[in-house]
Design a protein around this motif. Structure first.
Motif, PDB file in Angstrom:
ATOM      1  N   ASP A   1     -12.414  10.664  -8.756  1.00 34.10           N
ATOM      2  CA  ASP A   1     -13.058   9.938  -9.791  1.00 34.10           C
ATOM      3  C   ASP A   1     -12.300   8.616  -9.791  1.00 34.10           C
ATOM      4  N   ILE A   2     -12.572   7.531  -9.399  1.00 34.15           N
ATOM      5  CA  ILE A   2     -11.833   6.287  -9.462  1.00 34.15           C
ATOM      6  C   ILE A   2     -12.759   5.054  -9.794  1.00 34.15           C
ATOM      7  N   ASP A   3     -12.496   4.280 -10.470  1.00 32.66           N
ATOM      8  CA  ASP A   3     -13.082   3.263 -11.076  1.00 32.66           C
ATOM      9  C   ASP A   3     -12.568   1.553 -10.473  1.00 32.66           C
ATOM     10  N   ALA A   4     -11.268   1.745 -10.399  1.00 36.93           N
ATOM     11  CA  ALA A   4     -10.733   0.602  -9.998  1.00 36.93           C
ATOM     12  C   ALA A   4      -9.407   0.738  -9.261  1.00 36.93           C
ATOM     13  N   VAL A   5      -9.116  -0.055  -8.321  1.00 36.71           N
ATOM     14  CA  VAL A   5      -7.638  -0.155  -7.672  1.00 36.71           C
ATOM     15  C   VAL A   5      -6.964  -1.326  -8.109  1.00 36.71           C
ATOM     16  N   VAL A   6      -5.614  -0.931  -8.624  1.00 37.42           N
ATOM     17  CA  VAL A   6      -4.743  -2.026  -9.230  1.00 37.42           C
ATOM     18  C   VAL A   6      -3.668  -1.973  -8.258  1.00 37.42           C
ATOM     19  N   ALA A   7      -3.140  -3.112  -8.048  1.00 40.14           N
ATOM     20  CA  ALA A   7      -1.614  -3.529  -7.242  1.00 40.14           C
ATOM     21  C   ALA A   7      -1.176  -4.831  -7.621  1.00 40.14           C
ATOM     22  N   PRO A   8       0.283  -4.678  -7.449  1.00 34.59           N
ATOM     23  CA  PRO A   8       0.849  -5.929  -7.905  1.00 34.59           C
ATOM     24  C   PRO A   8       0.733  -7.149  -6.620  1.00 34.59           C
ATOM     25  N   ALA A   9       0.733  -8.262  -7.386  1.00 34.39           N
ATOM     26  CA  ALA A   9       0.665  -9.691  -6.412  1.00 34.39           C
ATOM     27  C   ALA A   9       2.042  -9.620  -5.689  1.00 34.39           C
ATOM     28  N   LEU A  10       2.218 -10.193  -4.470  1.00 29.72           N
ATOM     29  CA  LEU A  10       1.170 -10.615  -3.882  1.00 29.72           C
ATOM     30  C   LEU A  10       0.774  -9.763  -2.856  1.00 29.72           C
ATOM     31  N   GLY A  11       1.600  -9.117  -1.877  1.00 32.26           N
ATOM     32  CA  GLY A  11       0.862  -8.208  -0.715  1.00 32.26           C
ATOM     33  C   GLY A  11      -0.033  -7.048  -1.553  1.00 32.26           C
ATOM     34  N   GLY A  12       0.019  -6.514  -2.580  1.00 33.83           N
ATOM     35  CA  GLY A  12      -0.649  -5.531  -3.157  1.00 33.83           C
ATOM     36  C   GLY A  12      -2.096  -6.133  -3.202  1.00 33.83           C
ATOM     37  N   ILE A  13      -2.357  -7.314  -3.570  1.00 36.53           N
ATOM     38  CA  ILE A  13      -3.506  -7.837  -3.619  1.00 36.53           C
ATOM     39  C   ILE A  13      -4.661  -7.680  -2.367  1.00 36.53           C
TER      40      ILE A  13
END
Length: 214
Positions: A59-71
């Protein structure tokens, strides 16, 4: 099934048997140049799909990552998760502050509040950077389901137990980090690579003249 290491080799992102300077200043003999992956949308999409396949039943609503490559990784992972789940999974990113913390800007914190979040990252050596993203999610009122990185370069030291958060990786590729004062590569006279990593900056400080960098 294609794995991450095979993809990185295919795009020339995996550089073994060299002498590089990492983000934290340590010296390493293998460098993973993730930027080479992001030149190839189809292969980057495949990596995002690998993340999504791993969590398609979570159950996942959002994926979060750090800028820049993570975007880029958050976008592709959320895209494929949305397809698997038949619902929209948001792709959100944090940005680095002048104090080298990770925070939500652009009002993105409002879209994290109350959400079940998968935190993704490209590479990890110490886990410090990705934990800053985890803390940003918590401050915004989100719930971190798990951290997943593309490649864990230090599985012995970076894991669920050491981070205190559920953690996994698509692949592991141990890379030993040498202290600059006790680097066998330096002692052996292996030239520091200035094309990738932080070798150029290192040499400007430590060997401003007459270095053998390539």
């Amino acid at each position: 099934m294609t794995n991450v290491i095979e993809i990185l080799k295919k795009v020339g992102a995996l550089l073994p048997n060299g002498h590089f300077v990492g983000t934290n200043g340590g010296h390493i003999d293998t460098y993973i140049n993730k930027d080479m992956l992001f030149l190839h949308p189809e292969l980057t999409s495949k990596v995002g799909r690998l993340f999504a396949e791993k969590y398609k039943d979570t159950d996942i609503d959002a994926v979060v990552a750090p800028a820049l490559g993570g975007i880029i990784l958050s976008q592709w992972t959320a895209y494929h998760l949305s397809k698997f789940k038949g619902k929209e999974v948001l792709a959100i990113y944090t940005e680095k502050t002048s104090e080298k913390d990770q925070v939500f800007t652009r009002g993105y914190d409002a879209f994290v509040k109350g959400k079940k979040v998968l935190v993704v990252e490209d590479l990890t050596t110490t886990g410090a950077s990705v934990m800053k993203v985890v803390n940003a999610v918590k401050r915004a009122g989100g719930v971190v389901v798990e951290i997943c990185v593309m490649v864990n370069k230090n599985p012995g030291a970076v894991n669920s137990k050491t981070l205190g958060v559920s953690f996994s990786a698509l692949s592991e590729y141990p890379v030993f980090v040498y202290d600059i004062n006790n680097c066998p590569l330096c002692k052996s006279g292996v030239p520091i690579n200035t094309k990738v990593g932080h070798g150029k900056k290192f040499l400007e400080v430590h060997q401003p003249k007459n270095n053998n960098a390539k």
